[in-house]
Scaffold this motif. Sequence first.
Motif: not given
Ligand code: ATP
Length: 261
Positions: A39-40, A42, A164-165, A182, A184, A188-190, A200, A202
């Motif tokens: 996730a980081e 991405r 959040e997921d 929050i 980036l 994303s669905r969240s 932004d 976090v």
């Molecule tokens: P979904 O559509 O279900 O939300 P996803 O691909 O977004 O799927 P997640 O597990 O929610 O899956 O992914 C983590 C999310 O957190 C990604 O959108 C990523 O860009 C975001 N992210 C990762 N690091 C940070 C950070 N430091 N600050 C803000 N957002 C972040």
Amino acid sequence: MSDEVEVPEDHPRYQSLLTRHRIEAGVEKGITSQQGLIAEGRGEAFDYLLGEETIPSADEAERVAAAYFLLAEHPVISVNGNVAALVPEAVVDLAEATGADVEVNLFGRTEERVRAIAEHLREHGAEDVKGLTADARIPGLSHERAKVDSDGIYDADVVLVPLEDGDRAEALGEMGKTEVVIDLNPLSRSAQTATVPIIDNVVRAVPNVAAHARDLRGASREELEEIVAGFDREATLAAAERRLRGGALDRDGEAGRDGAE
Ligand code: ATP
Ligand code: MG
């Protein structure tokens, strides 16, 4: 891997390297998961495209989030392994500034990781950390992913859910909670399901929500309600997407548009 970070502060990518280091250290300490590492990665890609700064529309959303927190009866900050590794001090500070509860809430919940995160937050000044009781369930989710505290997230009217997921963001929304997300990635669905999507990092967002909360402390209920009512989530998502797609060339465009509205 060393626990120390040896990056000169004038390095052009100082913040990004520091962030990466904190996540690595989080994994070593057992608070950040392997999924969290991905996730980081991405998140970094999106942040690079945003220019690694808080864009005006995100700053506005952060102010709205602060107003929601101050209006709330029971605001809760949900903390996962990435948030705990990246901004433990800022989470504690935001809780202090707004009277919010802090609850550990994990996608891949293990008792061990919940305890490690709670301990890490206490090391950074948190007094009461929720999430260990896990005696309530968010309806519509499978067992492990649904667990929350009955006197925490389950009872909250406003929840801050950084990173959040999507499924859980939707399920919390269906419970009627005001959700501040929050993330980036504005697609994303969240982010798409949030009452207040903050596009932004976090690392910048959490301290800035706290700063806005302190700034708004003297504001009346009417003033806070006006700030909340004036928020346009679609415009916020669109502004972030424009910045991502347009990149540096579109920067003035976004600032100009925000300023004009
Ligand atoms: P979904 O559509 O279900 O939300 P996803 O691909 O977004 O799927 P997640 O597990 O929610 O899956 O992914 C983590 C999310 O957190 C990604 O959108 C990523 O860009 C975001 N992210 C990762 N690091 C940070 C950070 N430091 N600050 C803000 N957002 C972040
Ligand atoms: Mg997501």
